[in-house]
Design a protein around this motif. Structure first.
Motif, PDB file in Angstrom:
ATOM      1  N   THR A 101       0.813  -1.217   0.000  1.00 57.15           N
ATOM      2  CA  THR A 101       0.000   0.000   0.000  1.00 57.15           C
ATOM      3  C   THR A 101       0.845   1.264   0.000  1.00 57.15           C
ATOM      4  N   SER A 102       2.128   1.165   0.356  1.00 59.01           N
ATOM      5  CA  SER A 102       2.905   2.394   0.433  1.00 59.01           C
ATOM      6  C   SER A 102       3.561   2.745  -0.903  1.00 59.01           C
ATOM      7  N   ASN A 104       2.841   3.573  -4.934  1.00 61.63           N
ATOM      8  CA  ASN A 104       1.758   3.990  -5.820  1.00 61.63           C
ATOM      9  C   ASN A 104       1.569   2.954  -6.934  1.00 61.63           C
TER      10      ASN A 104
ATOM     11  N   TYR B 213       0.095   5.414   0.029  1.00 64.62           N
ATOM     12  CA  TYR B 213       1.149   5.831  -0.893  1.00 64.62           C
ATOM     13  C   TYR B 213       1.208   7.345  -1.044  1.00 64.62           C
ATOM     14  N   ARG B 230       1.336  14.063  -9.691  1.00 63.32           N
ATOM     15  CA  ARG B 230       1.988  12.833 -10.115  1.00 63.32           C
ATOM     16  C   ARG B 230       1.370  11.621  -9.421  1.00 63.32           C
ATOM     17  N   HIS B 231       1.073  11.776  -8.115  1.00 62.08           N
ATOM     18  CA  HIS B 231       0.661  10.591  -7.368  1.00 62.08           C
ATOM     19  C   HIS B 231      -0.856  10.441  -7.213  1.00 62.08           C
ATOM     20  N   ALA B 232      -1.554  11.559  -7.089  1.00 56.60           N
ATOM     21  CA  ALA B 232      -2.989  11.445  -6.787  1.00 56.60           C
ATOM     22  C   ALA B 232      -3.859  11.488  -8.032  1.00 56.60           C
ATOM     23  N   ARG B 234      -3.819  10.636 -11.260  1.00 60.22           N
ATOM     24  CA  ARG B 234      -4.050   9.490 -12.118  1.00 60.22           C
ATOM     25  C   ARG B 234      -4.979   8.478 -11.433  1.00 60.22           C
ATOM     26  N   ASN B 235      -4.714   8.237 -10.148  1.00 60.30           N
ATOM     27  CA  ASN B 235      -5.542   7.273  -9.437  1.00 60.30           C
ATOM     28  C   ASN B 235      -6.964   7.773  -9.243  1.00 60.30           C
TER      29      ASN B 235
END
Lengths: 524, 315
Positions: A101-102, A104, B213, B230-232, B234-235
């Protein structure tokens, strides 16, 4: 020498609708350069709160009452958000509990590793990629070039955790926080991660705060160990002595809770008839379709017997088919092969009638998901009682058996702690007065101390009812304390089935030997 | 996404269309319409009707008629309209292209507005932007298209006189005039999409922001814009793809009201005209083309999903 990290007189409250809750109470500790401090405590003891305080990542309802946190000469409590960007990841690295989970899921491992190098070490993207490959090689990953382009779901849990570790070490931080980094991994993988940790630590001389609920584990890798309970540090001692001479009563409880194979908890030797015999059990999930070949079977031809009143341990890493056996024996999965309950042959799921289901009960790993959140404890227990000919008046007795107050019948599952929920799940299984209870990793999600009390309970219930257990676990030390015989599974096959005393013998399978090596007993 | 997956997907689309063709043909058989009467009018002599029936093969067994129709369709020949005497295929494809123009426009407007709106609402949870987004979403879902369309017409076409009220101009004919005619129908259609998607993006972003994440990314010392983009992002966008694919169905068939109000001759409108006129070849062609477009759109959405989320494997 100045400490890398020093926390002094630090007190933290959480403000909730139910009032103020003290998470950390006058905590002081220091970590010298190159030192590893282990921090041990049960869940809810404040270990994580301390991590978030150090990382300056506190939730909004946190109130810092007093105390100071220094990283070298930097006062972390006064650090601006901008300054923190240069501290997190750069001066303090972090390794999280669950690598699945850590990381992406939508970015490649390489991207997630190199972004810190670009950010903190000023590498160009291409240079960072080269450095990333080098870092992955240092955490002993094969074919790092290939791995860099993989997504998290394409690699194993151990490989993921190695990438997280490589990221934490990547910027050569002064301090690394390890938050239960092996809890989510199976025994052998976890043991190898610990080996890696020891080696990297020796190479880099980095200071570390290593958090765990397992005193046995921490005492093997830390220089000093601090024990935390209800927000307070109750004891701090050298790792080599804390196990032998715990000064504080809470520490002693934690020491006692650590499973040690040489301390047997079961002394009888069941010699009764075979209660449940399973022959050539094969479980297959998913069928061959027009376009796709069938997946490999979850178990192949597993044969085992459980005698009346016997405790049979089933060990093996995740994916070895342990749970599939449990699912087959309880009729939750279709299977091939034959089962005998006493003298009665059972050819398949269709032949498992009420009598069979009453005799063979199961307790699942996660009580959170196996207890219906919309039913009170009384309803959860009432259903099997009625179904197997009892009545609701037995609920208080049932609760008392699992050492819960009768008033718990009116509670909802979410009002109970993890250990209490698992007791309710055990009570539900015993409502049917079963001859065999299958315990599928029932303590894996619990703290070591709670695990010890659940094991006590199971043994007490067995003494009273003569129940047999099929006890599935990945913790070899735990199962060696209680099982009469141990079945070792690997990749769907039974590689060993032997009496617990024979485990140390010469004739065991190499894989079993590897498992034993990966489950070292505590020092002292 | 392997070649075999693509092949399977194409086969699946073909299969879907085949089933739809059976349904469409079956339904048009049950319709209380006699093709001969539709062609010649109520006053035709029985002999003339019989001659037409023979010529069209209406007396043949149903399965033979179906196979004959299907084989023609496969060569691109959808038959001749009973209403206009013109070939049905080109007419319906032209109508489809106009509808697609409207649909694509609406989706673009939605993406530009709903995604940032939803993300902002999640980041400023409980604040003004969040409440505004909720309001817009509830309004968008609860207002029927004819109300939104009427309001738009009153404001932009009547009061302000900025835009033409109705009609359609092909983009190749006069690009700017075409755009001016499309603005109001596109805005009307996008309202409901924005309502769907903004809420979805908001709740999804909230979930993602609470994930491990994202916390890990922040604790790696990445600045907030990098964490978000970048991380949030797209999801958080993943479920949007699914919603959009489902809304394509709405955009093709459901916006008949919008096409009607703005006098835009899209495929929905053509189909209604065909049904009222009992124009069997047009009905068959319209329904089949719509179904095919929907099937293709959904496959495209699946591919987009697989591209965004590598955990989805089509092998």
């Amino acid at each position: 020498m100045n400490p890398v990290l020093s926390v002094s007189g630090y007190t933290l409250d959480y403000v909730t609708s139910g009032g103020t809750h003290r998470a950390l109470d006058d905590v002081s500790l220091a970590i010298a350069p190159g030192e590893v401090l282990g921090l041990v405590g049960e869940s809810g003891s404040g270990k994580s709160s301390l991590v978030w305080s150090i990382m300056r990542h506190l939730p909004r309802n946190a109130r810092e009452l007093q105390g100071a946190i220094h990283l070298g000469d930097t006062d972390l409590r006064r650090a601006t958000p901008k300054a923190l960007l240069g501290i997190r990841g750069r001066r303090i690295g972090m390794v999280f509990q669950d690598p699945s989970t850590s990381l992406n899921p939508t970015l490649t491992l390489g991207r997630q590793l190199t972004e810190v190098l670009v950010r903190h070490r000023g590498f160009s993207k291409a240079a960072a990629w080269q450095e990333g490959i080098e870092l992955l090689r240092r955490v002993e990953l094969h074919q790092p070039e290939v791995l860099m382009r993989r997504y998290p779901h394409e690699v194993s849990g151990g490989e993921k955790q190695r990438v997280v570790i490589a990221t934490a070490f990547g910027c050569r931080p002064e301090l690394i926080l390890f938050d239960e980094p092996t809890t989510a991994l199976d025994v052998i993988t976890g043991a190898r991660i610990l080996d890696l940790f020891r080696r990297l630590r020796a190479e880099t001389g980095v200071a570390a705060l290593y958090i765990s609920h397992d005193l046995g584990l921490v005492s093997r890798i830390a220089d000093r160990v601090a024990v935390m309970r209800r927000g307070k540090l109750v004891e701090e001692a050298a790792a080599s002595t804390i196990f032998r001479a715990p000064a504080h009563e809470d520490t002693r409880r934690l020491v006692d809770a650590v499973p040690r194979p040489e301390r047997r908890l079961v002394f009888d030797e069941p010699s009764g008839p075979v209660l449940l015999g399973a022959r050539d059990i094969a479980v297959q999930y998913g069928r061959k379709t027009l376009f796709r070949p069938a997946p490999p079977p979850a178990t192949r031809n597993v044969s085992l017997d459980v005698r009346e009143g016997e405790i049979l341990g089933v060990v093996g890493e995740s994916g070895s088919g342990k749970s599939s056996i449990a699912r087959a024996l309880t009729g939750l999965a279709e299977f091939r092969g034959g089962i005998r309950l006493g003298k009665r042959p059972i050819a398949g799921v269709a032949q498992m009638d009420a009598a069979y289901r009453r005799a063979v009960q199961i307790v699942f790993q996660h009580p959170d998901t196996s207890l219906n959140p919309r039913q009170r404890v009384g309803e959860i227990l009432g259903r099997p009682l009625r179904m197997f000919g009892g009545d609701a008046r037995e609920i208080p007795r049932l609760l008392e058996q699992v050492r819960l107050p009768a008033s718990y019948a009116g509670r909802w599952p979410h009002q109970l702690s993890g250990g209490e929920k698992q007791r309710v799940a055990i009570a539900r299984a015993f409502a049917a007065k079963p001859a065999l209870v299958i315990c599928d990793e029932i303590t894996a999600a619990l703290d070591v101390s709670v695990q010890a009390s659940i094991i006590d309970l199971l043994l007490a219930l067995r003494a009273e009812h003569g129940t047999a257990y099929l006890f599935i676990t990945h913790d070899l030390n735990l199962i060696r304390q209680i099982a009469h015989r141990i079945a070792v599974m690997r990749r769907g096959e039974l590689v060993d089935l032997l009496a617990v005393d024979a485990l140390q013998g010469e004739s065991v399978h190499p894989y079993t030997r590897e498992l034993i090596a990966a489950s070292p007993t505590p020092v002292g | 996404m392997s070649a075999s997956w693509l092949l399977r997907r194409v086969l699946l689309i073909a299969y879907t269309i085949l089933v739809v063709s059976l349904l469409v043909f079956g339904i048009t058989q049950v319709l209380p319409a006699d093709a001969a009467v539709t062609l010649l009018g109520e006053n035709a002599t029985p002999a003339a009707l019989e001659a037409v029936r023979l010529k069209l093969g209406l007396g043949d067994p149903v399965w033979l008629q179906y196979l004959r129709w299907l084989s023609h369709v496969l060569t691109g020949d959808f038959g001749v309209s009973m209403r206009t005497g013109q070939p049905v295929g080109p007419e319906m494809f032209a109508a489809l292209s106009r509808s697609l123009l409207l649909a694509v426009g609406a989706i673009l407007v939605m993406l530009v507005l709903a995604v940032p709106l939803g993300m902002l609402a999640a980041l400023r949870q409980g604040r003004l932007v969040d409440m505004f987004t909720s309001l817009v979403s509830y309004l968008g879902v609860s207002l029927p298209e004819f109300v939104t369309a009427t309001l738009m017409l009153m404001l932009f076409a009547d009061r302000l006189q900025w835009l033409p009220a109705t009609g359609y101009v092909a983009p190749l004919e006069d690009f700017w005039d075409s755009v001016r005619h499309l603005v109001l129908p596109v805005l009307t259609a996008s309202v409901i999409l924005i309502a769907h998607v903004a809420r979805m993006v908001r709740s999804e972003t909230l979930d993602v922001l609470h994930s491990d994440y994202i916390r890990a990314a922040r604790l790696k010392g990445l600045p907030e814009p990098v964490v978000l983009l970048r991380h949030a992002l797209r999801n958080a966008l993943l479920p949007v793809v699914t919603i959009v694919a489902l809304d394509v169905g709405y955009l093709l068939g459901g916006i008949i009201v919008i096409e009607e109000i703005f006098a835009l001759p899209g495929i929905g409108r053509q189909l209604v005209v065909a049904i009222t006129a009992r124009d069997l070849p047009s009905i068959q062609a319209g329904a089949l083309i719509m179904a095919a477009t929907y099937a293709v759109a959904n496959s495209l959405a699946d591919m987009a999903y697989a591209f965004l989320d590598r955990r989805i494997r089509y092998d």
